[in-house]
Design a protein around this motif. Structure first.
Motif, PDB file in Angstrom:
ATOM      1  N   GLN A 393       0.814  -1.208   0.000  1.00  0.00           N
ATOM      2  CA  GLN A 393       0.000   0.000   0.000  1.00  0.00           C
ATOM      3  C   GLN A 393       0.855   1.269   0.000  1.00  0.00           C
ATOM      4  O   GLN A 393       0.516   2.246  -0.673  1.00  0.00           O
ATOM      5  CB  GLN A 393      -0.940  -0.001   1.209  1.00  0.00           C
ATOM      6  CG  GLN A 393      -2.040  -1.059   1.153  1.00  0.00           C
ATOM      7  CD  GLN A 393      -3.054  -0.792   0.054  1.00  0.00           C
ATOM      8  OE1 GLN A 393      -3.059   0.267  -0.580  1.00  0.00           O
ATOM      9  NE2 GLN A 393      -3.908  -1.759  -0.199  1.00  0.00           N
ATOM     10  N   TRP A 394       1.979   1.271   0.730  1.00  0.00           N
ATOM     11  CA  TRP A 394       2.853   2.453   0.711  1.00  0.00           C
ATOM     12  C   TRP A 394       3.480   2.623  -0.666  1.00  0.00           C
ATOM     13  O   TRP A 394       3.658   3.751  -1.147  1.00  0.00           O
ATOM     14  CB  TRP A 394       3.926   2.347   1.786  1.00  0.00           C
ATOM     15  CG  TRP A 394       3.437   2.812   3.128  1.00  0.00           C
ATOM     16  CD1 TRP A 394       3.218   2.055   4.236  1.00  0.00           C
ATOM     17  CD2 TRP A 394       3.087   4.150   3.482  1.00  0.00           C
ATOM     18  NE1 TRP A 394       2.747   2.837   5.265  1.00  0.00           N
ATOM     19  CE2 TRP A 394       2.662   4.126   4.847  1.00  0.00           C
ATOM     20  CE3 TRP A 394       3.092   5.364   2.813  1.00  0.00           C
ATOM     21  CZ2 TRP A 394       2.250   5.275   5.515  1.00  0.00           C
ATOM     22  CZ3 TRP A 394       2.677   6.507   3.490  1.00  0.00           C
ATOM     23  CH2 TRP A 394       2.261   6.461   4.811  1.00  0.00           C
ATOM     24  N   LEU A 395       3.809   1.519  -1.319  1.00  0.00           N
ATOM     25  CA  LEU A 395       4.302   1.607  -2.698  1.00  0.00           C
ATOM     26  C   LEU A 395       3.213   2.127  -3.622  1.00  0.00           C
ATOM     27  O   LEU A 395       3.481   2.903  -4.546  1.00  0.00           O
ATOM     28  CB  LEU A 395       4.797   0.244  -3.172  1.00  0.00           C
ATOM     29  CG  LEU A 395       6.153  -0.214  -2.647  1.00  0.00           C
ATOM     30  CD1 LEU A 395       6.414  -1.671  -3.021  1.00  0.00           C
ATOM     31  CD2 LEU A 395       7.275   0.664  -3.186  1.00  0.00           C
ATOM     32  N   LEU A 396       1.969   1.704  -3.378  1.00  0.00           N
ATOM     33  CA  LEU A 396       0.860   2.154  -4.221  1.00  0.00           C
ATOM     34  C   LEU A 396       0.683   3.663  -4.129  1.00  0.00           C
ATOM     35  O   LEU A 396       0.569   4.346  -5.150  1.00  0.00           O
ATOM     36  CB  LEU A 396      -0.430   1.441  -3.814  1.00  0.00           C
ATOM     37  CG  LEU A 396      -1.711   1.909  -4.534  1.00  0.00           C
ATOM     38  CD1 LEU A 396      -1.586   1.696  -6.043  1.00  0.00           C
ATOM     39  CD2 LEU A 396      -2.938   1.180  -3.986  1.00  0.00           C
ATOM     40  N   ILE A 397       0.675   4.214  -2.913  1.00  0.00           N
ATOM     41  CA  ILE A 397       0.466   5.657  -2.794  1.00  0.00           C
ATOM     42  C   ILE A 397       1.689   6.431  -3.280  1.00  0.00           C
ATOM     43  O   ILE A 397       1.570   7.544  -3.793  1.00  0.00           O
ATOM     44  CB  ILE A 397       0.104   6.046  -1.345  1.00  0.00           C
ATOM     45  CG1 ILE A 397      -0.448   7.474  -1.335  1.00  0.00           C
ATOM     46  CG2 ILE A 397       1.291   5.913  -0.403  1.00  0.00           C
ATOM     47  CD1 ILE A 397      -1.038   7.897  -0.033  1.00  0.00           C
ATOM     48  N   THR A 398       2.874   5.827  -3.159  1.00  0.00           N
ATOM     49  CA  THR A 398       4.064   6.469  -3.730  1.00  0.00           C
ATOM     50  C   THR A 398       3.928   6.570  -5.240  1.00  0.00           C
ATOM     51  O   THR A 398       4.253   7.599  -5.851  1.00  0.00           O
ATOM     52  CB  THR A 398       5.320   5.657  -3.368  1.00  0.00           C
ATOM     53  OG1 THR A 398       5.447   5.589  -1.945  1.00  0.00           O
ATOM     54  CG2 THR A 398       6.574   6.301  -3.953  1.00  0.00           C
ATOM     55  N   LEU A 399       3.427   5.495  -5.853  1.00  0.00           N
ATOM     56  CA  LEU A 399       3.215   5.488  -7.306  1.00  0.00           C
ATOM     57  C   LEU A 399       2.133   6.484  -7.699  1.00  0.00           C
ATOM     58  O   LEU A 399       2.350   7.327  -8.586  1.00  0.00           O
ATOM     59  CB  LEU A 399       2.831   4.078  -7.756  1.00  0.00           C
ATOM     60  CG  LEU A 399       2.423   3.915  -9.223  1.00  0.00           C
ATOM     61  CD1 LEU A 399       3.614   4.135 -10.153  1.00  0.00           C
ATOM     62  CD2 LEU A 399       1.798   2.539  -9.462  1.00  0.00           C
TER      63      LEU A 399
END
Length: 456
Positions: A393-399
């Motif tokens: 999820q943190w990677l998703l919001i970073t993307l």
């Protein structure tokens, strides 16, 4: 201790609502920067003081204000200022090196090679896009977009359809390229420095970021005419020492990674150490020039003076304003509405929506607000930072925060800057023409991230 300090829910108070209104009005002025000719740092810096005055008045008016320590707000302001200080020093060093590289004519040399190459319009379209994607992970996406935008406008020479499409492509590519590197965008830097995503984990966003650029670029390719403009004869000489400066910049980035990953020290300390490399190099070059007349003198402080201070002061204002809203409990309420697994919309939906929101509001305050909320991205293991679901999820919001700004020309610093560089040719409306293609790339990148990185 700072973590034990009390916060009151002041969201429905007169002062709290006024502080939120001040922030909204201020951000409207930031969005209208080009139209008003008002540098974005000016309204934000003024708003910072007003917001914190209102925070102080709201706290003082609360019935339980007597229970707070006398220096409560002072400690909170120092806490938020400390968060900005680390980001400020990191960006200051990075911008100093970029300024030095530019002063050694490296970017001008690349520009001259491209405009003198004799490439066809479609080749220029793909070359500038590819270079934007490759350069932005190391340089910031704003500098990258300006460099490639200069090439596009020089080659296009008044060909409005080509310039509009190519500039749109550059913005998408620069934002996408910055999304898979801790140093490619301010948002990725903040997520990395806060420890939400580990250094190696950013590589998981490489393919989704590439898809985010390639999908709209492929669709826009067919709108580019097949013409081949006459090449411009342009010669630029690199200044002595250009390669050394680039090597020192790379060593500085590696030092910051070493400090963060191995020594568990703040990355800005590694960057300031790396600035010392450049300062000693400048001293050596200047000494040789004075004693023997060899080479050029290098004044590091001239490069420091040339950094984008408007941007740094803008970040200061934004971070302190958002910090004020955090003290009023607005971020807590937003976090409950977005990320609460029972009453909220859920982490996945929230993170995708936040990416779309970043097309309207700069992704820096959006990401800083999310970090201020510090939501639990893994509903099954709340409070545990590094779980497969939480990292996903943190990677998703970073993307999404990184590439969502490409949806509109005003959604990222790269787009706003190019509207100034290609004034009258690359505009909000002409970027909007390609919104369906960009939105398709946005959705495709999220899908690829889910297919590749979703926890099983």
């Amino acid at each position: 201790m700072l973590a034990e300090l009390t916060r009151f829910d002041l969201t429905n108070t007169t002062f709290g609502i006024a502080a939120l209104a001040v922030f909204v009005v201020t951000y409207v002025l930031v969005i209208l920067e080009e139209r008003l000719h008002l540098r974005k740092s000016k309204p934000v810096v003024v708003a910072t003081g007003i917001v914190w005055i209102l925070v102080a008045l709201a706290c003082a008016a609360h019935p339980d204000a007597h229970s707070l320590p006398e220096n409560h707000l002072e400690q909170r302001i120092l806490h938020h200022t400390g968060e900005f200080g680390g980001l400020f020093l990191f960006l200051l060093v990075a911008m100093t090196y970029i300024s030095a590289i530019a002063a050694h004519n490296v970017f001008l040399k690349l520009n001259a090679w491209l405009v003198s190459s004799g490439f066809g319009l479609r080749a220029v379209f793909w070359t500038t896009g590819a270079l934007a994607f490759v350069i932005s992970p190391v340089c910031d996406n704003l500098t990258t977009a300006l460099l490639m935008g200069t090439v596009v406008t020089a080659v296009g020479r008044g060909n409005i359809p080509f310039v509009a499409a190519a500039c749109t492509n550059v913005v998408v590519a620069a934002n996408a390229g910055g999304a898979f590197s801790p140093f490619g965008d301010i948002t990725t830097l903040m997520v990395w420095a806060d420890g939400k995503v580990q250094t190696a984990e950013f590589s998981k966003l490489l393919i989704p970021s590439l898809v985010n650029w390639l999908v709209p670029a492929t669709l826009m390719h067919f709108t580019i005419p097949k013409g081949k403009p006459e090449p411009l004869q342009k010669t630029v000489e690199l200044r002595p020492g250009w390669f050394t400066v680039i090597v020192l910049f790379i060593l500085t980035i590696l030092t910051a990674v070493l400090f963060h990953v191995v020594l568990h020290l703040p990355p800005f300390l590694g960057m300031t150490t790396g600035l010392g490399y450049f300062m000693f190099y400048g001293w050596r070059r200047t000494t040789l020039h004075r004693k023997h007349g060899r080479g050029d003198s290098v004044n590091v402080f001239h490069n420091i003076a040339d950094v984008e201070w408007d941007t740094l002061l803008f970040f200061f204002g934004v971070i302190l304003c958002v910090g004020g809203l955090q003290e009023l409990m607005y971020l807590h309420k937003a976090s409950e509405w977005l990320f609460d697994p029972v009453h909220g919309v859920g982490a996945t939906t929230a993170n995708i929506a936040i990416g779309v929101l970043s097309a309207l509001i700069d992704n820096v305050p959006v990401m800083f607000a999310v970090l201020g909320m510090d939501p639990s991205m893994d509903s099954a293991h709340p409070g545990v930072l590094h779980t497969p679901a939480g990292t996903y999820q943190w990677l998703l919001i970073t993307l999404t925060a990184g590439v969502g700004g490409s949806l509109l020309s005003v959604g990222s610093a790269a787009g706003v800057a190019l509207m100034g560089t290609a004034h009258g040719m690359y505009t909000f409306g002409r970027h909007l023409k390609y919104l369906p293609a960009i939105a398709l790339g946005y959705a495709a990148s999220i899908l690829v991230h889910w297919l590749m990185n979703a926890p099983t």
